[in-house]
Design an enzyme around this catalytic site. Sequence first.
Site: not given
Ligand code: CMP
Length: 139
Positions: A50, A113, A116
């Site tokens: 990340y 969520n 990914h």
């Molecule tokens: P992902 O697609 O795995 O990429 C980055 C991740 O950051 C995203 O999914 C979310 O699960 C996480 N995340 C946590 N807080 C936020 C936020 N406020 N905005 C966007 N992503 C977030």
Amino acid sequence: AVTRTFSIIKPDATRRNLTGAVTKMLEEAGLRVVASKRLQLSQEQAEGFYAVHKERPFFGELVSFMTSGPVVVQVLEGEDAVKRNRDIMGATNPKDAAEGTIRKELAESIEANTVHGSDSEENAAIEIDFFFKADEIVG
Ligand code: CMP
């Protein structure tokens, strides 16, 4: 064209025993799992994966969540795989996700969520490389 994308089934999903439910939705969307492994990410791996988000306010929490339990990393293959996967995942925030999407049906919050998925073919190649050797992918 038939292409590949990269997917992670996140700790909120493995904790609730939803690996199969998520994979079923991916398969029903026309994606094929051509590589899969269950891992406990280290802090270094999560930070590295990340790295593009390292200046974001949620970076620390994201890394701690992604290391809070097992994940399942997968390579998915299908027609227009990156877009197909993004469509079936739904919006990042489950509150904004469309009916029938993985995040609408299964996700707990914007952080927890469930999945990914790569956001572009370029990032798909980088993310696949981060976790898989060529001979671990069997199309
Ligand atoms: P992902 O697609 O795995 O990429 C980055 C991740 O950051 C995203 O999914 C979310 O699960 C996480 N995340 C946590 N807080 C936020 C936020 N406020 N905005 C966007 N992503 C977030």
